[in-house]
Scaffold this active site. Structure first.
Site, PDB file in Angstrom:
ATOM      1  CE  LYS A  94      34.291  36.663  39.971  1.00 41.26           C
ATOM      2  NZ  LYS A  94      34.650  38.040  39.934  1.00 41.26           N
ATOM      3  CG  ASP A 132      31.025  58.481  55.947  1.00 41.98           C
ATOM      4  OD1 ASP A 132      30.274  58.607  56.940  1.00 41.98           O
ATOM      5  OD2 ASP A 132      32.214  58.844  55.938  1.00 41.98           O
ATOM      6  CB  CYS A 149      33.436  48.693  41.184  1.00 38.20           C
ATOM      7  SG  CYS A 149      34.209  49.099  39.609  1.00 38.20           S
ATOM      8  CE1 TYR A 174      46.780  37.270  40.697  1.00 36.61           C
ATOM      9  CE2 TYR A 174      44.721  37.600  39.527  1.00 36.61           C
ATOM     10  CZ  TYR A 174      45.592  37.937  40.551  1.00 36.61           C
ATOM     11  OH  TYR A 174      45.253  38.938  41.414  1.00 36.61           O
ATOM     12  CB  SER A 180      36.341  43.241  38.499  1.00 42.20           C
ATOM     13  OG  SER A 180      35.654  42.117  38.003  1.00 42.20           O
ATOM     14  NE  ARG A 232      37.901  38.865  36.319  1.00 43.75           N
ATOM     15  CZ  ARG A 232      37.444  39.778  35.482  1.00 43.75           C
ATOM     16  NH1 ARG A 232      37.236  39.475  34.204  1.00 43.75           N
ATOM     17  NH2 ARG A 232      37.175  40.989  35.897  1.00 43.75           N
ATOM     18  CG  HIS A 245      30.372  40.041  39.514  1.00 38.77           C
ATOM     19  ND1 HIS A 245      31.071  40.972  38.782  1.00 38.77           N
ATOM     20  CD2 HIS A 245      31.221  39.625  40.486  1.00 38.77           C
ATOM     21  CE1 HIS A 245      32.290  41.110  39.284  1.00 38.77           C
ATOM     22  NE2 HIS A 245      32.400  40.317  40.318  1.00 38.77           N
ATOM     23  CG  ASP A 249      33.307  38.174  43.503  1.00 39.00           C
ATOM     24  OD1 ASP A 249      33.357  39.361  43.137  1.00 39.00           O
ATOM     25  OD2 ASP A 249      33.713  37.237  42.792  1.00 39.00           O
ATOM     26  NE  ARG A 275      41.780  40.627  42.903  1.00 39.68           N
ATOM     27  CZ  ARG A 275      40.515  40.952  42.711  1.00 39.68           C
ATOM     28  NH1 ARG A 275      39.564  40.517  43.520  1.00 39.68           N
ATOM     29  NH2 ARG A 275      40.174  41.755  41.727  1.00 39.68           N
TER      30      ARG A 275
HETATM   31  P1  GTP Z   1      36.447  42.244  42.886  1.00 39.10           P
HETATM   32  O1  GTP Z   1      36.999  41.365  43.938  1.00 39.10           O
HETATM   33  O2  GTP Z   1      37.418  42.481  41.767  1.00 39.10           O
HETATM   34  O3  GTP Z   1      35.133  41.785  42.347  1.00 39.10           O
HETATM   35  O4  GTP Z   1      36.306  43.736  43.527  1.00 39.10           O
HETATM   36  P2  GTP Z   1      35.251  44.381  44.549  1.00 39.10           P
HETATM   37  O5  GTP Z   1      34.060  44.846  43.796  1.00 39.10           O
HETATM   38  O6  GTP Z   1      35.020  43.481  45.700  1.00 39.10           O
HETATM   39  O7  GTP Z   1      36.024  45.702  45.016  1.00 39.10           O
HETATM   40  P3  GTP Z   1      36.724  46.047  46.417  1.00 39.10           P
HETATM   41  O8  GTP Z   1      35.750  46.184  47.543  1.00 39.10           O
HETATM   42  O9  GTP Z   1      37.851  45.127  46.621  1.00 39.10           O
HETATM   43  O10 GTP Z   1      37.274  47.509  46.104  1.00 39.10           O
HETATM   44  C1  GTP Z   1      38.111  47.771  45.006  1.00 39.10           C
HETATM   45  C2  GTP Z   1      38.812  49.095  45.148  1.00 39.10           C
HETATM   46  O11 GTP Z   1      37.861  50.138  45.298  1.00 39.10           O
HETATM   47  C3  GTP Z   1      39.725  49.157  46.373  1.00 39.10           C
HETATM   48  O12 GTP Z   1      40.925  49.806  46.026  1.00 39.10           O
HETATM   49  C4  GTP Z   1      38.937  49.965  47.361  1.00 39.10           C
HETATM   50  O13 GTP Z   1      39.772  50.687  48.240  1.00 39.10           O
HETATM   51  C5  GTP Z   1      38.130  50.893  46.471  1.00 39.10           C
HETATM   52  N1  GTP Z   1      36.833  51.245  47.108  1.00 39.10           N
HETATM   53  C6  GTP Z   1      35.944  50.393  47.658  1.00 39.10           C
HETATM   54  N2  GTP Z   1      34.885  51.054  48.200  1.00 39.10           N
HETATM   55  C7  GTP Z   1      35.109  52.360  47.959  1.00 39.10           C
HETATM   56  C8  GTP Z   1      34.386  53.559  48.263  1.00 39.10           C
HETATM   57  O14 GTP Z   1      33.306  53.550  48.857  1.00 39.10           O
HETATM   58  N3  GTP Z   1      34.935  54.728  47.839  1.00 39.10           N
HETATM   59  C9  GTP Z   1      36.126  54.778  47.168  1.00 39.10           C
HETATM   60  N4  GTP Z   1      36.597  55.968  46.795  1.00 39.10           N
HETATM   61  N5  GTP Z   1      36.859  53.666  46.886  1.00 39.10           N
HETATM   62  C10 GTP Z   1      36.350  52.482  47.263  1.00 39.10           C
HETATM   63  C1  SPV Z   2      36.873  39.906  39.730  1.00 45.31           C
HETATM   64  O1  SPV Z   2      37.707  40.249  38.868  1.00 45.31           O
HETATM   65  O2  SPV Z   2      35.662  40.247  39.667  1.00 45.31           O
HETATM   66  C2  SPV Z   2      37.305  39.099  40.883  1.00 45.31           C
HETATM   67  C3  SPV Z   2      38.678  38.591  40.900  1.00 45.31           C
HETATM   68  O3  SPV Z   2      36.508  38.864  41.771  1.00 45.31           O
HETATM   69  S1  SPV Z   2      38.872  37.149  39.960  1.00 45.31           S
HETATM   70  O4  SPV Z   2      38.544  36.002  40.793  1.00 45.31           O
HETATM   71  O5  SPV Z   2      40.273  37.088  39.530  1.00 45.31           O
HETATM   72  O6  SPV Z   2      37.981  37.177  38.822  1.00 45.31           O
HETATM   73 MN    MN Z   3      34.481  39.942  41.445  1.00 46.39          MN
END
Ligand code: GTP
Ligand code: SPV
Ligand code: MN
Length: 601
Positions: A225, A511, A269, A216, A267, A86, A245, A294, A385
């Site tokens: 979004k 965990d 996280c 993208y 994002s 983004r 979100h 999401d 992705r």
């Molecule tokens: P968006 O799609 O961008 O909105 O991201 P998201 O919030 O869905 O994050 P996602 O679950 O894809 O995790 C993003 C990154 O954080 C990845 O590299 C994961 O491996 C890492 N991650 C997710 N959960 C944990 C956790 O509990 N602990 C740690 N250390 N890393 C985590």
């Molecule tokens: C984010 O960045 O929070 C996403 C990926 O979920 S995107 O759809 O590219 O915004």
């Molecule tokens: Mn997101």
């Protein structure tokens, strides 16, 4: 890889699904006159159309078919290397006044912006096909569901929208023929994929989005979004609901008692991972199910919040996904998926940093170059992705499609903070919870272009996604709270606190069930909590850490509230609120004073 493809001529019966709604026909005709495509392709979402488009995408080099035995019916796409995330600096909210967009959004004047964009779109689709993608966001029978039409000259966008939304005839039928019906207009053109001509513009008053110069993800899948959050949040405030979100998960106890929880993390996280969590062995009989990973659209019913997931697919972060961290995601992307910017192995499989097993001896990296384990570059882009249909998820919640939504017992806020923020705590009440959300911060990630790892305030994880003035958004949250007789409890979590050695203190992933369990206990009325200046914290014995190999020192550190750090944190809250130029409601300013006062008690 080419992402700008020449026009395609469909055989009879494909690409001619014209709706009857005159407002849609007029708008498409207008865009056609402007962008001058070779032809217009009206999508219907059928299997026949799908196969035709896949075939074309492969012929044109937009998609590479993966090894059918390894990842059946799945494809790789490489975006332009200048276009991998983004772009917040090129994202605009175009309201009549700057004040309506507020201090956290880039604003530009609507008439001027239309004129600039129309200039860029002039003859932009010459020699290309202009696809019209009808889609709905939300379960087919939900009162929250919205209709959108996305015009695009990217076949990759069409194929992605087919996974991410309910696409095709279903939307045409839902809209019907009333020219005054509410629907979202989305126009997307790749132009020449040049960052100098890349703009993602939202016109909330016109329910319109125009995105140019990118191919993208969140920049171009306008359902996500752009509609579900930026335009969605604007409509939600006007219409009295919430667009957030947030992931939505179900958690069922061995006694079959079920709660639903929504969680806002910025994002990259951890939303997708949390939404697909598999509890550790010790929690036999507990089950977590995914409603969404999401976005949550929530409405009030009988004094409670009910949430639906408007999407129909997952657009998830690939690196770090494996059978240990997230088996359900691995199963979700094992077939019928699109991969963007991962590496291609010599046997036609996909690979990324953090995938199970040894790294390949040779692969083609996300840019299309040779890669070996000795290469300095990453094989997969950090924001590579997957796009996978929800039906692939083995733990999809049975009420995923429920039109009224699922009742939310708890809302969780969380960010990526290496210090200060404890593993978890609970707000004292709704208002205090809104304050926690409003002052949230997180280290930036690769999901957006720009520096990574910098702490920034990201209220409710909506900083890049709130389509109007953030002060009014806070007011909307407070107003919703006043309408709830059974409000969700509000919590804050942080999976990412680090020890002195720079390593994460908390194991995370499965965990995180241990944290979720305390949250559920609190929803069930448990009094296992200690009062602290920042909220309720679990006592050492309230958190179920059985069978977890973790140092007691780590647990102490995870739950520690360091007064010196918090002094700085509260100063940051003040700085942030002050930076918003007087839009923050008094109620939240007072909450800050209350926290500060509790530290002095
Ligand atoms: P968006 O799609 O961008 O909105 O991201 P998201 O919030 O869905 O994050 P996602 O679950 O894809 O995790 C993003 C990154 O954080 C990845 O590299 C994961 O491996 C890492 N991650 C997710 N959960 C944990 C956790 O509990 N602990 C740690 N250390 N890393 C985590
Ligand atoms: C984010 O960045 O929070 C996403 C990926 O979920 S995107 O759809 O590219 O915004
Ligand atoms: Mn997101």
């Amino acid at each position: 890889m080419k992402n700008i493809a020449p026009a395609i001529s469909p055989p009879a019966g494909i690409g001619d699904n014209k709706p009857v709604n005159q407002a849609v026909l007029d708008w498409v005709h207008e865009v056609e006159l402007l962008a001058k495509p070779e032809n217009v392709f009206w999508c219907d979402g059928s299997e026949r159309e799908h196969h035709f488009l896949l075939d074309q995408a492969m012929k044109q080099g937009v998609l590479i078919k993966l090894n059918e035995k390894k990842v059946p019916r799945s494809y790789l796409h490489r975006s332009n290397p200048n276009d991998v995330a983004r772009v917040e600096q090129f994202t605009f909210i175009c309201t009549p006044t700057k004040e309506e967009a507020g201090p956290t959004n880039n604003w530009s004047e609507p008439a001027e912006t239309y004129s600039k964009l129309h200039g860029l779109l002039k003859a932009a689709m010459q020699g290309r096909t202009m696809f019209v993608v009808p889609y709905i966001m939300g379960p087919p029978d939900s009162p929250l569901t919205k209709v959108g039409f996305e015009i695009t000259d990217s076949i990759y966008v069409v194929l992605s929208m087919r996974i991410m939304t309910r696409m095709g005839l279903i939307a045409v039928k839902r809209l019907g023929d009333d020219p005054a019906a509410e629907w979202n207009r989305g126009v997307h053109s790749l132009l020449d994929v040049d960052p100098a001509r890349r703009f993602i513009c939202h016109f909330p008053q016109d329910n319109t989005i125009i995105s140019v110069g990118s191919g993208y993800g969140g920049n171009v899948l306008l359902s996500k979004k752009c509609l579900a959050l930026r335009i969605g949040s604007y409509l939600a405030r006007k219409q009295g609901w919430m667009a957030e979100h947030m992931l939505i998960l179900g958690v069922e106890s061995p006694e079959d008692k079920k709660h639903y929880v929504a969680a806002a993390f910025p994002s990259a996280c951890g939303k997708t991972n949390f939404a697909m969590l598999i509890p550790p062995k010790h929690f036999a009989g507990w089950k977590v199910t995914t409603v969404g990973d999401d976005i949550a659209w929530m409405q009030i019913c009988d004094g409670r919040l009910f949430a639906v997931n408007p999407e129909n697919g997952y657009f998830g972060v690939v690196p770090g996904t494996n059978y240990r961290s997230n088996p359900n995601a691995m199963k979700s992307i094992a077939h019928d998926s699109l991969y963007t910017n991962v590496a291609l192995t010599d046997d036609g499989d996909v690979w990324w940093e953090g995938k199970d097993g040894p790294s390949p001896k040779h692969a083609i990296d996300w840019r299309g170059n040779d890669w070996t384990p000795d290469s300095k570059e990453k094989a997969a882009h950090p924001n590579s992705r997957f796009t996978a249909p929800v039906r692939n998820n083995p733990v999809l919640d049975p009420d995923f499609k429920k039109g009224d939504g699922v009742p939310i017992s708890a809302i969780i806020f969380g960010g990526r903070r290496s210090n200060t923020m404890p593993l978890l705590f609970q707000s004292f009440d709704w208002k205090h919870g809104v304050y926690l959300g409003a002052t949230m911060a997180s280290e930036t990630t690769a999901a957006a272009t720009g520096a990574v790892g910098q702490v920034r305030r990201d209220p409710m994880a909506m900083l890049p996604f709130c389509g109007y003035n953030i002060g009014d958004y806070f007011r909307h949250w407070l107003a919703i709270g006043k309408r709830l007789t059974k409000p969700p409890l509000i919590f804050n979590v942080n999976w990412f606190r680090k020890g002195e050695d720079g390593k994460f203190l908390w194991p995370g992933f499965g965990d995180n069930m241990r944290v979720l369990k305390w949250i559920i206990d609190r929803c069930e009325g448990s009094d296992g909590a200690l009062k602290s200046p920042i909220g309720w914290l679990p006592g050492l014995h309230d958190l179920d850490l059985a069978e977890l190999e973790i140092d007691h020192k780590c647990v102490d550190e995870l739950l520690e509230i360091d007064h010196e750090e918090w002094k700085k944190e509260l100063a940051e809250h003040k700085k942030f609120f002050d930076s918003l130029g007087g839009v923050v409601p008094d109620e939240l300013m007072k909450q800050r004073e209350k926290v500060a006062a509790r530290f002095k008690e």
